[in-house]
Design a protein around this motif. Structure first.
Motif, PDB file in Angstrom:
ATOM      1  N   LEU A  45     -55.103  19.083  87.524  1.00  0.00           N
ATOM      2  CA  LEU A  45     -54.479  18.038  86.699  1.00  0.00           C
ATOM      3  C   LEU A  45     -53.240  17.481  87.395  1.00  0.00           C
ATOM      4  CD1 LEU A  45     -54.338  16.389  84.070  1.00  0.00           C
ATOM      5  CD2 LEU A  45     -52.939  18.238  83.102  1.00  0.00           C
ATOM      6  N   HIS A  57     -54.280  14.452  78.891  1.00  0.00           N
ATOM      7  CA  HIS A  57     -53.721  15.806  78.862  1.00  0.00           C
ATOM      8  C   HIS A  57     -52.830  15.923  77.630  1.00  0.00           C
ATOM      9  CE1 HIS A  57     -51.136  13.230  81.323  1.00  0.00           C
ATOM     10  NE2 HIS A  57     -50.113  13.958  80.913  1.00  0.00           N
ATOM     11  N   ALA A  58     -53.496  15.846  76.481  1.00  0.00           N
ATOM     12  CA  ALA A  58     -52.792  15.729  75.207  1.00  0.00           C
ATOM     13  C   ALA A  58     -51.774  16.838  74.957  1.00  0.00           C
ATOM     14  CB  ALA A  58     -53.800  15.685  74.067  1.00  0.00           C
ATOM     15  N   CYS A  59     -52.042  18.048  75.400  1.00  0.00           N
ATOM     16  CA  CYS A  59     -51.110  19.156  75.104  1.00  0.00           C
ATOM     17  C   CYS A  59     -50.084  19.352  76.215  1.00  0.00           C
ATOM     18  CB  CYS A  59     -51.877  20.448  74.849  1.00  0.00           C
ATOM     19  SG  CYS A  59     -52.519  21.212  76.352  1.00  0.00           S
ATOM     20  N   GLY A  60     -50.143  18.518  77.240  1.00  0.00           N
ATOM     21  CA  GLY A  60     -49.162  18.641  78.317  1.00  0.00           C
ATOM     22  C   GLY A  60     -49.486  19.741  79.311  1.00  0.00           C
ATOM     23  N   GLY A  61     -50.724  20.192  79.310  1.00  0.00           N
ATOM     24  CA  GLY A  61     -51.148  21.151  80.328  1.00  0.00           C
ATOM     25  C   GLY A  61     -50.901  22.604  79.984  1.00  0.00           C
ATOM     26  N   CYS A  63     -53.089  24.479  77.912  1.00  0.00           N
ATOM     27  CA  CYS A  63     -54.326  25.101  77.433  1.00  0.00           C
ATOM     28  C   CYS A  63     -54.425  25.101  75.910  1.00  0.00           C
ATOM     29  CB  CYS A  63     -54.456  26.530  77.990  1.00  0.00           C
ATOM     30  SG  CYS A  63     -56.127  27.199  77.905  1.00  0.00           S
ATOM     31  N   ALA A  64     -53.924  24.021  75.285  1.00  0.00           N
ATOM     32  CA  ALA A  64     -53.967  23.950  73.831  1.00  0.00           C
ATOM     33  C   ALA A  64     -54.814  22.789  73.319  1.00  0.00           C
ATOM     34  CB  ALA A  64     -52.544  23.849  73.285  1.00  0.00           C
ATOM     35  N   CYS A  65     -55.500  22.095  74.235  1.00  0.00           N
ATOM     36  CA  CYS A  65     -56.425  21.046  73.805  1.00  0.00           C
ATOM     37  C   CYS A  65     -57.636  21.157  74.734  1.00  0.00           C
ATOM     38  CB  CYS A  65     -55.776  19.658  73.906  1.00  0.00           C
ATOM     39  SG  CYS A  65     -55.460  19.078  75.588  1.00  0.00           S
ATOM     40  N   CYS A  68     -58.330  17.539  79.025  1.00  0.00           N
ATOM     41  CA  CYS A  68     -58.274  17.487  80.493  1.00  0.00           C
ATOM     42  C   CYS A  68     -59.537  18.064  81.124  1.00  0.00           C
ATOM     43  CB  CYS A  68     -57.044  18.237  80.987  1.00  0.00           C
ATOM     44  SG  CYS A  68     -57.151  20.016  80.714  1.00  0.00           S
ATOM     45  N   LEU A 102     -60.911  23.281  82.409  1.00  0.00           N
ATOM     46  CA  LEU A 102     -59.746  22.514  81.988  1.00  0.00           C
ATOM     47  C   LEU A 102     -58.906  22.312  83.240  1.00  0.00           C
ATOM     48  CD1 LEU A 102     -58.871  24.292  78.625  1.00  0.00           C
ATOM     49  CD2 LEU A 102     -60.219  22.211  78.991  1.00  0.00           C
ATOM     50  N   CYS A 104     -55.986  21.427  83.831  1.00  0.00           N
ATOM     51  CA  CYS A 104     -54.608  21.936  83.843  1.00  0.00           C
ATOM     52  C   CYS A 104     -54.553  23.431  84.137  1.00  0.00           C
ATOM     53  CB  CYS A 104     -53.891  21.631  82.530  1.00  0.00           C
ATOM     54  SG  CYS A 104     -54.482  22.576  81.115  1.00  0.00           S
TER      55      CYS A 104
END
Ligand code: FES
Length: 131
Positions: A45, A57-61, A63-65, A68, A102, A104
């Motif tokens: 990412l 990358h909705a959660c900012g990388g 591992c919460a979405c 990515c 993912l 990220c």
């Protein structure tokens, strides 16, 4: 998202990573194929964002979405193994396949080459969510 500084004296950019973009415009690019040299420890990412490939990358990388989500077509053994947390999360992604990751969570650890396919649906799924 913050792209981490990497000590390029310790980790020179030597690993070939190719991105195959199913919808180049959707991620801010003109070409469907781009190739870069990356340093080890860089995530896929971060590498994409660093070169203007705007993978969601909705959660900012962290591992919460699963926005990515990418498909690693080649070089899976040059990336960190998926953790249980990543495996649980990636299962929520549309278009799941056995090479789903993912981006990220994929740190480059090996010599490559690595080939990453960025699916077109990713952009569309996110853009169509009403706010
Ligand atoms: S950006 Fe959310 S899991 Fe990768």
């Amino acid at each position: 998202m913050h792209i981490r500084e990497i000590d390029t004296a310790k980790y020179p950019a030597t690993v070939a990573v190719q991105f195959l973009l199913e919808d180049p415009e959707g991620v801010g690019q003109e070409k469907a194929q781009l190739e870069f040299k990356a340093p080890r420890t860089r995530t896929l990412l971060e590498l994409a964002l660093e070169h203007g490939i705007n993978i969601e990358h909705a959660c900012g990388g962290v591992c919460a979405c699963s926005t990515c989500h990418v498909h690693v077509e080649k070089g899976m053994d040059s990336l960190t193994e998926a953790t249980e947390a990543e495996e649980d999360r990636v299962e929520e992604a549309p278009g799941l396949s056995r090479n789903s990751r993912l981006s990220c969570q994929c740190e480059i650890t090996g010599n490559g080459p690595i080939v990453v396919r960025v699916p077109a649906w990713n952009r569309n799924a996110v853009k169509e969510v009403p706010h």
